[in-house]
Write a protein that holds these residues in place. Sequence first.
Motif, PDB file in Angstrom:
ATOM      1  N   HIS A   1      -8.594  -0.942  -8.519  1.00 41.55           N
ATOM      2  CA  HIS A   1      -7.277  -0.925  -8.572  1.00 41.55           C
ATOM      3  C   HIS A   1      -6.788  -1.133  -7.064  1.00 41.55           C
ATOM      4  N   LEU A   2      -5.964  -2.017  -6.629  1.00 44.39           N
ATOM      5  CA  LEU A   2      -5.626  -2.169  -5.500  1.00 44.39           C
ATOM      6  C   LEU A   2      -4.268  -1.520  -5.033  1.00 44.39           C
ATOM      7  N   SER A   3      -4.325  -0.597  -4.086  1.00 39.74           N
ATOM      8  CA  SER A   3      -2.975   0.004  -3.712  1.00 39.74           C
ATOM      9  C   SER A   3      -2.758  -0.416  -2.052  1.00 39.74           C
ATOM     10  N   THR A   4      -1.938   0.638  -1.594  1.00 40.61           N
ATOM     11  CA  THR A   4      -1.333   0.234  -0.368  1.00 40.61           C
ATOM     12  C   THR A   4      -1.226   1.592   0.527  1.00 40.61           C
TER      13      THR A   4
ATOM     14  N   GLU B   1       3.944   1.174 -14.592  1.00 45.55           N
ATOM     15  CA  GLU B   1       3.676   1.246 -16.091  1.00 45.55           C
ATOM     16  C   GLU B   1       2.218   0.553 -16.276  1.00 45.55           C
ATOM     17  N   ALA B   2       2.355  -0.670 -15.656  1.00 41.21           N
ATOM     18  CA  ALA B   2       1.202  -1.594 -16.071  1.00 41.21           C
ATOM     19  C   ALA B   2       0.060  -1.205 -15.496  1.00 41.21           C
ATOM     20  N   PRO B   3      -0.291  -0.573 -14.462  1.00 43.40           N
ATOM     21  CA  PRO B   3      -1.652   0.020 -14.170  1.00 43.40           C
ATOM     22  C   PRO B   3      -2.098   1.005 -15.291  1.00 43.40           C
ATOM     23  N   ALA B   4      -1.138   1.920 -15.728  1.00 45.74           N
ATOM     24  CA  ALA B   4      -1.469   2.954 -16.722  1.00 45.74           C
ATOM     25  C   ALA B   4      -2.075   2.135 -18.084  1.00 45.74           C
ATOM     26  N   ILE B   5      -1.240   1.161 -18.507  1.00 46.93           N
ATOM     27  CA  ILE B   5      -1.943   0.347 -19.599  1.00 46.93           C
ATOM     28  C   ILE B   5      -2.926  -0.230 -19.414  1.00 46.93           C
TER      29      ILE B   5
ATOM     30  N   GLU C   1      -1.176   4.666  -9.069  1.00 45.60           N
ATOM     31  CA  GLU C   1      -2.497   5.486  -8.987  1.00 45.60           C
ATOM     32  C   GLU C   1      -2.821   6.512  -9.655  1.00 45.60           C
ATOM     33  N   ASN C   2      -1.526   7.449  -9.767  1.00 45.46           N
ATOM     34  CA  ASN C   2      -1.672   8.809 -10.393  1.00 45.46           C
ATOM     35  C   ASN C   2      -1.829   8.628 -11.981  1.00 45.46           C
ATOM     36  N   ALA C   3      -1.047   7.614 -12.399  1.00 41.64           N
ATOM     37  CA  ALA C   3      -1.188   7.129 -13.808  1.00 41.64           C
ATOM     38  C   ALA C   3      -2.864   6.993 -14.263  1.00 41.64           C
ATOM     39  N   ILE C   4      -3.272   5.930 -13.363  1.00 40.97           N
ATOM     40  CA  ILE C   4      -4.782   5.591 -13.650  1.00 40.97           C
ATOM     41  C   ILE C   4      -5.790   6.842 -13.504  1.00 40.97           C
ATOM     42  N   ALA C   5      -5.404   7.939 -12.703  1.00 44.62           N
ATOM     43  CA  ALA C   5      -6.426   8.897 -12.130  1.00 44.62           C
ATOM     44  C   ALA C   5      -6.191   9.828 -13.550  1.00 44.62           C
ATOM     45  N   SER C   6      -5.071   9.940 -14.042  1.00 45.69           N
ATOM     46  CA  SER C   6      -4.725  10.903 -15.269  1.00 45.69           C
ATOM     47  C   SER C   6      -5.285  10.412 -16.555  1.00 45.69           C
TER      48      SER C   6
ATOM     49  N   ALA D   1      -0.486  12.123   0.250  1.00 46.78           N
ATOM     50  CA  ALA D   1       0.386  10.803  -0.034  1.00 46.78           C
ATOM     51  C   ALA D   1       1.969  11.454   0.116  1.00 46.78           C
ATOM     52  N   ASN D   2       2.740  10.549   0.865  1.00 48.33           N
ATOM     53  CA  ASN D   2       4.137  11.039   0.779  1.00 48.33           C
ATOM     54  C   ASN D   2       5.010   9.795   1.200  1.00 48.33           C
ATOM     55  N   PRO D   3       4.998   8.955   0.033  1.00 50.18           N
ATOM     56  CA  PRO D   3       5.803   7.673   0.297  1.00 50.18           C
ATOM     57  C   PRO D   3       7.265   7.846   0.662  1.00 50.18           C
ATOM     58  N   LYS D   4       7.642   6.857   1.394  1.00 49.21           N
ATOM     59  CA  LYS D   4       9.083   6.548   2.131  1.00 49.21           C
ATOM     60  C   LYS D   4       9.925   5.876   1.377  1.00 49.21           C
ATOM     61  N   SER D   5       9.327   4.756   0.600  1.00 49.78           N
ATOM     62  CA  SER D   5      10.062   3.815   0.025  1.00 49.78           C
ATOM     63  C   SER D   5       9.680   3.918  -1.378  1.00 49.78           C
ATOM     64  N   VAL D   6      10.645   3.012  -2.117  1.00 46.41           N
ATOM     65  CA  VAL D   6      10.217   2.771  -3.649  1.00 46.41           C
ATOM     66  C   VAL D   6       9.071   2.063  -3.901  1.00 46.41           C
ATOM     67  N   TYR D   7       8.816   1.093  -3.042  1.00 52.36           N
ATOM     68  CA  TYR D   7       7.468   0.347  -3.403  1.00 52.36           C
ATOM     69  C   TYR D   7       6.190   1.176  -3.190  1.00 52.36           C
ATOM     70  N   GLY D   8       6.156   2.107  -2.079  1.00 52.87           N
ATOM     71  CA  GLY D   8       5.267   3.149  -1.994  1.00 52.87           C
ATOM     72  C   GLY D   8       5.207   4.095  -3.091  1.00 52.87           C
ATOM     73  N   LYS D   9       6.528   4.419  -3.408  1.00 52.33           N
ATOM     74  CA  LYS D   9       6.531   5.674  -4.490  1.00 52.33           C
ATOM     75  C   LYS D   9       5.707   4.903  -5.884  1.00 52.33           C
ATOM     76  N   THR D  10       6.279   3.764  -6.124  1.00 45.50           N
ATOM     77  CA  THR D  10       5.688   3.213  -7.596  1.00 45.50           C
ATOM     78  C   THR D  10       4.457   2.958  -7.584  1.00 45.50           C
ATOM     79  N   LYS D  11       4.070   2.507  -6.319  1.00 48.88           N
ATOM     80  CA  LYS D  11       2.357   2.180  -5.900  1.00 48.88           C
ATOM     81  C   LYS D  11       1.713   3.469  -6.112  1.00 48.88           C
ATOM     82  N   LEU D  12       2.090   4.817  -5.761  1.00 46.81           N
ATOM     83  CA  LEU D  12       1.321   5.936  -6.059  1.00 46.81           C
ATOM     84  C   LEU D  12       1.644   6.428  -7.619  1.00 46.81           C
TER      85      LEU D  12
END
Length: 290
Positions: free
Chosen positions: A98-101, A80-84, A133-138, A119-130
């Motif tokens: 924007h720094l990602s992982t 949410e913060a990156p989208a803001i 990213e997607n929020a920023i791109a949109s 991209a295919n994250p396997k953790s909550v951390y990875g999913k929220t970071k992705l």
Amino acid sequence: MRILVTGKSGQVSQSLQKLATDEEVELIVIGRPEIDFERPYNLEAEIIKIAPDVVISAAAYTMVDKAETDVEIAKKVNSEAPAIIATACKYLDIPLLHLSTDYVYSGEKIGAYVELDAANPKSVYGKTKLDGENAIASIYPNHVILRTAWVYSPFGKNFVKTMLALGESRDEISVVADQFGCPSSAMEIAKALIKIAKKVCSEKNDDLRGVFHIAGRGETNWSGFAKEIFELSGMNVKVNEIPSAAYPTPAVRPTNSRLDCDKLWDLYKIELPLWQDSLKECLKILKYTS
């Protein structure tokens, strides 16, 4: 050039703060207590009020294992913060870095990941970071998303400092040997971010926008990383190689975190040093040298 950095205590943010004294930039850092990224309601207004030339979005929820149960807070900070931030940058018509992982990838690929790999994250951390990213791109095309991995520095908590602390009290430790990646110096990432910021502020080329990888050159596994830390610091510590299964964690780690950084070189002529060389510099700052 006025650069606004989100997050005060992160490794990259602290590296930027140290580096900015030697650069022709004015660095404005925002974070707690003024801005709480877990409740980022006043973030957009603060960025607009400051009106910088560029924003570096470095704040993140990075407690990978805790994120598995602290899902809502991880979403607030990483998604949410990156989208803001992107919305504020769009209003000001300024670039966003924007720094990602590496955690946005599954880690199942054999070779190094390139930016076009799915991209295919396997953790909550990875999913929220992705999701961030997607929020920023949109929201805003004038962005540079930089995926990095295995970050260490003289600041905060990281693998290098953990190994040094263990080396002070033990003569033998066990470290995972079946996860591979590219150790990345936050100090070198900070230097690169300033170069990138200058270029995107001065050039409108769309090719300079999008997703990039930024990581130390070369690769190793965690046990190899530990061995190099102890060798360069002059510590006589035996490192036993163990499989990931012998050290279970709540969050799934990518087995392969190797990142191909050719795109960053092709478009920005930026390449981080060999990870062993950057590690030497970090240990010098920490006053651990053989």
